[in-house]
Motif scaffolding. Structure first.
Motif, mmCIF file in Angstrom:
data_model
loop_
_atom_site.group_PDB
_atom_site.id
_atom_site.type_symbol
_atom_site.label_atom_id
_atom_site.label_comp_id
_atom_site.label_asym_id
_atom_site.label_seq_id
_atom_site.Cartn_x
_atom_site.Cartn_y
_atom_site.Cartn_z
ATOM 1 N N ASN A 121 0.741 -1.175 0.012
ATOM 2 C CA ASN A 121 -0.033 0.038 -0.007
ATOM 3 C C ASN A 121 0.816 1.302 -0.082
ATOM 4 O OD1 ASN A 121 -2.789 0.588 -0.430
ATOM 5 N ND2 ASN A 121 -2.882 1.344 2.021
ATOM 6 N N GLU A 122 2.151 1.069 -0.167
ATOM 7 C CA GLU A 122 3.128 2.370 -0.347
ATOM 8 C C GLU A 122 3.114 2.764 -1.797
ATOM 9 O OE1 GLU A 122 7.350 4.252 1.300
ATOM 10 O OE2 GLU A 122 6.862 1.861 1.502
ATOM 11 N N SER A 123 2.814 3.618 -2.241
ATOM 12 C CA SER A 123 3.007 4.190 -3.558
ATOM 13 C C SER A 123 4.209 4.831 -4.045
ATOM 14 C CB SER A 123 1.695 5.046 -4.131
ATOM 15 O OG SER A 123 1.810 6.235 -3.263
ATOM 16 N N TYR A 124 4.463 4.536 -5.425
ATOM 17 C CA TYR A 124 5.599 5.039 -5.886
ATOM 18 C C TYR A 124 5.491 5.387 -7.116
ATOM 19 C CZ TYR A 124 6.503 0.422 -7.284
ATOM 20 O OH TYR A 124 6.480 -0.826 -8.041
ATOM 21 N N THR A 125 6.069 6.219 -7.860
ATOM 22 C CA THR A 125 6.064 6.756 -9.371
ATOM 23 C C THR A 125 7.282 6.581 -10.006
ATOM 24 O OG1 THR A 125 4.088 8.488 -8.918
ATOM 25 C CG2 THR A 125 5.429 8.365 -11.087
ATOM 26 N N VAL A 126 7.314 5.681 -11.203
ATOM 27 C CA VAL A 126 8.338 5.519 -12.004
ATOM 28 C C VAL A 126 8.183 6.413 -13.423
ATOM 29 C CG1 VAL A 126 9.019 3.282 -11.271
ATOM 30 C CG2 VAL A 126 7.555 3.396 -13.233
ATOM 31 N N TYR A 127 9.366 6.963 -13.743
ATOM 32 C CA TYR A 127 9.277 7.614 -15.062
ATOM 33 C C TYR A 127 10.140 6.988 -16.049
ATOM 34 C CZ TYR A 127 10.919 11.085 -18.497
ATOM 35 O OH TYR A 127 11.229 12.064 -19.734
ATOM 36 N N ILE A 128 9.472 6.858 -17.341
ATOM 37 C CA ILE A 128 10.232 6.203 -18.481
ATOM 38 C C ILE A 128 10.048 7.046 -19.668
ATOM 39 C CG2 ILE A 128 10.070 4.065 -20.083
ATOM 40 C CD1 ILE A 128 8.754 2.668 -17.748
ATOM 41 N N ASP A 129 11.033 7.220 -20.346
ATOM 42 C CA ASP A 129 11.352 8.044 -21.585
ATOM 43 C C ASP A 129 11.515 6.741 -22.628
ATOM 44 O OD1 ASP A 129 11.932 9.659 -23.734
ATOM 45 O OD2 ASP A 129 13.126 11.007 -22.722
ATOM 46 N N TYR A 130 10.900 7.153 -23.638
ATOM 47 C CA TYR A 130 10.857 5.652 -24.469
ATOM 48 C C TYR A 130 10.447 6.034 -25.967
ATOM 49 C CZ TYR A 130 5.721 5.512 -24.071
ATOM 50 O OH TYR A 130 4.169 5.889 -24.104
ATOM 51 N N VAL A 131 10.740 5.208 -26.899
ATOM 52 C CA VAL A 131 10.173 5.392 -28.259
ATOM 53 C C VAL A 131 9.740 4.065 -28.643
ATOM 54 C CG1 VAL A 131 10.597 5.926 -30.783
ATOM 55 C CG2 VAL A 131 12.212 6.868 -28.874
ATOM 56 N N SER A 132 8.336 4.004 -29.339
ATOM 57 C CA SER A 132 7.695 2.971 -29.776
ATOM 58 C C SER A 132 7.692 2.771 -31.331
ATOM 59 C CB SER A 132 6.144 3.278 -29.304
ATOM 60 O OG SER A 132 5.187 2.176 -29.904
ATOM 61 N N LYS A 133 8.130 1.713 -31.503
ATOM 62 C CA LYS A 133 8.387 1.396 -33.166
ATOM 63 C C LYS A 133 7.340 0.353 -33.560
ATOM 64 C CE LYS A 133 13.074 2.774 -32.570
ATOM 65 N NZ LYS A 133 14.623 2.307 -32.951
ATOM 66 N N PRO A 134 6.008 0.539 -33.668
ATOM 67 C CA PRO A 134 5.270 -0.522 -33.948
ATOM 68 C C PRO A 134 5.387 -1.250 -35.082
ATOM 69 C CG PRO A 134 3.967 1.565 -34.292
ATOM 70 C CD PRO A 134 5.356 1.662 -33.559
ATOM 71 N N ASP A 135 5.694 -0.633 -36.047
ATOM 72 C CA ASP A 135 5.918 -1.382 -37.501
ATOM 73 C C ASP A 135 7.370 -2.262 -37.648
ATOM 74 O OD1 ASP A 135 3.646 -0.328 -38.171
ATOM 75 O OD2 ASP A 135 4.495 1.496 -39.681
ATOM 76 N N GLU A 136 7.979 -2.312 -36.519
ATOM 77 C CA GLU A 136 9.201 -3.108 -36.543
ATOM 78 C C GLU A 136 9.024 -4.180 -35.593
ATOM 79 O OE1 GLU A 136 12.415 -0.499 -35.577
ATOM 80 O OE2 GLU A 136 11.962 1.106 -37.112
ATOM 81 N N LEU A 137 8.016 -4.253 -35.029
ATOM 82 C CA LEU A 137 7.832 -5.349 -33.907
ATOM 83 C C LEU A 137 6.899 -6.448 -34.713
ATOM 84 C CD1 LEU A 137 7.590 -6.266 -30.993
ATOM 85 C CD2 LEU A 137 5.221 -5.447 -30.919
ATOM 86 N N LYS A 138 7.415 -7.697 -34.712
ATOM 87 C CA LYS A 138 6.975 -8.851 -35.205
ATOM 88 C C LYS A 138 5.855 -9.356 -34.296
ATOM 89 C CE LYS A 138 9.497 -8.550 -38.883
ATOM 90 N NZ LYS A 138 8.964 -7.810 -40.221
ATOM 91 N N THR A 139 4.612 -9.581 -34.732
ATOM 92 C CA THR A 139 3.639 -9.957 -33.904
ATOM 93 C C THR A 139 2.807 -10.901 -34.469
ATOM 94 O OG1 THR A 139 1.942 -8.341 -34.242
ATOM 95 C CG2 THR A 139 3.498 -7.858 -32.622
ATOM 96 N N LYS A 140 1.755 -11.819 -33.947
ATOM 97 C CA LYS A 140 0.797 -12.340 -34.721
ATOM 98 C C LYS A 140 -0.626 -12.117 -34.331
ATOM 99 C CE LYS A 140 -0.043 -16.674 -32.173
ATOM 100 N NZ LYS A 140 -0.162 -18.067 -32.186
#
Length: 813
Positions: A121-140
């Motif tokens: 019940n002790e909260s915390y906040t993480v920060y993430i700087d990122y780049v999403s590249k959906p067309d380069e991800l292989k999925t099904k």
């Protein structure tokens, strides 16, 4: 989520219908893996995202502030889903400052070492700087969606003429984590803030309310959306594009429809029943629509049928209809109801794991029956229910699958005819068994007890038991935790004077015997007496005393059973049933029997109170030996001249068109400009039948505004009789056809036309259009369609030579 469904035969609706895969994977090791709920070590509390888009690269540049707390046990680590991203920075927030954290990233999951041990019940906040590249991800993908890359850039550089530039997302099952780091599991819930920076010419849509918009000096605008109520990460949504927004309201809440500008005038025609649906579902459930607003948006090239992103549902292009198409009815009505109902079952209470998807999808599937019953009458609801039953029964492999499925090869596999159509029919039986008041009170109990939490099938059972006072384990064990359905043979015996016997034998090819509460109506003339009995054995015999031999014994008199049956009634029984039994399925069964036996009573269906039954009767009569009967023709003529239902009127005109009788010329001329494409198409068919030499001329004349049945006839005539000069028109018409069985059928005609085309560049362009259609079909279904498509293409190759043969071969790889 409303799926694009592939079956062996067209059941109904705008979905592509080709084949339903059902064979199990060769690797069966998954059968030993228990698909339990994802462990909750950390719980999401709040998610704040700040994103902007790179249209040239199809990238998203994002910053995320994710607030969490340990679920119960102390923890000093955090595991996030983050698929195919570049991770630039990971930190923990200390007030407004950041303290960097150590992490490991394998391209799919981000393992973060926290700055300390956090207590429950002790909260915390993480920060993430990122780049999403959906067309380069292989999925099904799956039977529900054609792929799972989460974030979709449509024509991002504007290179394709006449196609808008759009961005939209698709989170279910676990693809939100392609564009937003999160714990991408359905048993997580989080509130949400979204800052979206986009070119100022576009509008945006996301979850919750749009609280502010800020113009930026570089020609962009930043929109701020806020969702104050917690929902699952797979329901996160972003939509961007050049949309027209039409606004309605429900009890002071905004209800909006985002459509391309050419459809602005018909947005209410397509989606305008939404406020009424919100009221209907709120009243039936006793739970008011719980969210801040409700928006619906249509996405180009959307990978599924539709998706219930909280407060921001997205639909595929099949939702679009112009004013003339709407004359024949709202084709997307059931899907609109389906996605809205998810805002209670799926969004307010969410399946805790994909094993329990029934508490989302079975409910949404059944909402279509409930809405059709309310809006269009009991016959319409029963017809919708029958469609679902027929869809489920169409694939025998599905009888092997439990509704609650703790074992599966891939989570995508649970989005099938069992979770949707079978589950919907299970709820139809459940509603009948406990009664309407208890059914909806139990749903209210489930929703209010578990609101903003995950839910599962057992919790729904407990909700029903608390309301009804009945032990429901037998029903849940049989239908939710078990597989299959009864296959029954029903026989009748009147050999003993004064006693009628009904023998019900379960013949399914398993050892499982189903327990079924059934209503039996015994008719003498127009009078009937009801008996409620239980089927519990492989063979059950029920005896009914009589003083006058019954004219009909109607087993499953409420027509609610989820079963496949052989009902050995006599023709006389069916005549009585068609006349006196009141329900849609009673009358339909009788008409089906009359058609099969070639009985003159089939013509009774022409005056049935339900338009779809009148329409199907017209079709049956056309194929019968009574097709030219004077009384039948008179009945058809009456429908053609006076019928208010446009599709039924069109069926009657098409029937008369087959006669090539010149006396109907005035009828065709009167209806050729009808606002209904169905009626106009039938009239055009009639005129062409009277003078085939004018077919091409007439097709060209009406080609400027030709969709639906009118478009099909125009296309067929022009493709068959057209010249090379018609190429641009023909290829455009084929390209614009929606993904459908009709388009698959048009391949043969189109390839036949290409054999006549001499210009090789045009031939290649036509081949490209066919291959584009083929590639739009999810990969797992191509083995069903490739033989049909290749059959036509190979004929083109053979006619045109090696260059074209090689071109086809390379294109199909």
């Amino acid at each position: 989520m409303k799926r694009i469904v592939f079956l062996l035969a067209l059941i109904a609706g705008p979905f592509l219908v080709l084949a339903q895969p059902g064979a199990e994977p060769q690797d069966t090791s998954w059968k030993k893996i228990l698909r339990e709920s994802y462990p909750r070590i950390n719980d999401l509390v709040h998610t704040k995202l700040d994103v902007r888009f790179d249209y040239d690269k199809a990238y998203l540049y994002g910053k995320a502030w994710i607030t969490l707390k340990p679920h119960f046990y102390n923890t000093d680590s955090l595991l996030l889903d983050a698929k195919g991203m570049d991770i630039k920075e990971v930190a923990v927030m200390k007030g407004t400052s950041k303290s960097k954290l150590k992490y490991d990233y394998d391209g799919m999951q981000l393992r973060i070492t926290l700055d300390k041990m956090y207590k429950g019940n002790e909260s915390y906040t993480v920060y993430i700087d990122y780049v999403s590249k959906p067309d380069e991800l292989k999925t099904k993908g799956s039977a529900a969606i054609s792929n799972a890359k989460g974030l979709y850039f449509i024509n991002p550089k504007g290179e394709v003429k006449d196609k808008p530039t759009q961005i939209w997302t698709q989170g279910e099952t676990e693809a939100t984590s392609v564009w937003a780091p999160t714990i991408d599991k359905p048993n997580q819930k989080t509130t949400q803030e979204m800052y979206m920076t986009v070119p100022a010419k576009y509008v945006t849509l996301s979850n919750g309310l749009l609280l502010s918009q800020k113009k930026n000096a570089d020609g962009t605008r930043t929109d701020y959306w806020k969702m104050d109520l917690p929902h699952a990460p797979y329901l996160f949504f972003m939509g961007v594009g050049d949309y027209s927004i039409t606004k309605d309201s429900y009890k002071g809440k905004e209800v909006s429809y985002y459509v391309e500008k050419e459809y602005a005038s018909v947005a209410r025609g397509i989606f305008g029943s939404t406020p009424e649906m919100m009221k209907f579902f709120s009243d039936k459930l006793g739970v008011e629509y719980p969210w801040q607003k409700y928006a619906q948006i249509v996405g180009r090239e959307y990978v599924s049928g539709a998706m219930e992103n909280t407060t921001a549902t997205i639909h595929q292009e099949s939702a679009y209809q112009n004013a003339r198409e709407l004359v024949d009815g709202i084709g997307w009505e059931g899907t609109i109801a389906h996605e809205l109902f998810h805002h209670w079952f799926g969004d307010l209470v969410t399946a805790e794991s994909w094993s329990h998807i029934t508490v989302n999808e079975s409910m949404a599937d059944y909402s279509q029956t409930m809405w059709m019953e309310y809006k269009h009458g009991k016959d319409a609801g029963d017809a919708e229910n029958l469609q679902g039953l027929q869809a489920y029964l169409s694939n025998p492999n599905d009888s092997k699958k439990n509704l609650v499925r703790f074992h599966y090869a891939d989570k995508e596999d649970v989005f099938d005819l069992v979770s949707y159509q079978k589950g919907g029919r299970v709820h139809h039986m459940l509603r009948n068994y406990v009664g309407d008041d208890a059914y909806f009170k139990s749903l209210n109990n489930y929703l209010t007890t578990n609101k903003f939490k995950p839910g599962e099938a057992a919790q729904m059972r407990l909700a029903f038991e608390e309301v009804t006072g009945k032990d429901m384990n037998w029903f849940w064990n049989q239908w939710f935790y078990g597989s299959g359905h009864p296959v029954v043979k029903i026989d009748y015996n009147y050999e003993t004077p004064g006693k009628a016997m009904v023998i019900i034998e379960q013949t399914q090819k398993t050892d499982k015997i189903f327990r079924l509460p059934i209503a039996v109506d015994v008719y003498t003339g127009a009078s009937k007496k009801r008996y409620n009995v239980w089927v519990e054995n492989k063979i059950d015999t029920f005896s009914f005393n009589y003083s006058q031999k019954p004219d009909l014994i109607n087993v499953d008199a409420d027509k609610v059973m989820l079963w496949a049956k052989t009902d050995n009634k006599t023709s006389e029984n069916y005549v009585h049933q068609g006349k006196h039994a009141p329900l849609y399925l009673d009358r339909k069964e009788a008409l089906d029997h009359f058609a099969k036996k070639g009985m003159p009573e089939l013509a009774n269906g022409l005056t049935d109170k339900f338009a779809p039954l009148r329409r199907s009767t017209v079709t049956k009569l056309e194929a019968s030996k009574m097709a030219e009967n004077a009384n039948v023709i008179e009945g058809i003529e009456k429908i053609a001249n006076t019928e208010k239902d446009r599709k039924t009127k069109a069926a009657a005109i098409a029937y008369l068109a087959k006669t090539s009788n010149a006396k109907y010329k005035a009828l065709y001329e009167k209806n050729i400009d009808d606002s209904s494409y169905s009626v106009a198409g039938a009239a055009l068919e009639g005129l062409i039948g009277l003078d085939p030499t004018k077919g091409y001329e007439l097709a060209k004349k009406y080609s400027k505004d030709a969709k639906g049945d009118l478009g099909a006839i125009v296309n067929d005539v022009i493709i068959k009789e057209g010249t090379e000069a018609d190429f641009d028109f023909i290829v455009k018409r084929f390209d614009e056809m929606p993904l459908s069985q009709e388009k698959l059928g048009a391949v043969a005609t189109f390839t036949g036309y290409l054999e006549k085309v001499q210009n090789i560049a045009k031939v290649k362009k036509g081949i490209d259009a066919i291959i584009k259609f083929r590639n739009a079909i999810p990969e797992q279904f191509r083995s069903f369609v490739d033989p049909m498509i290749l059959g036509g293409l190979n004929k083109v190759g053979k006619a045109k030579g090696k260059e074209i043969e090689d071109y086809i071969s390379n294109g199909m790889k």
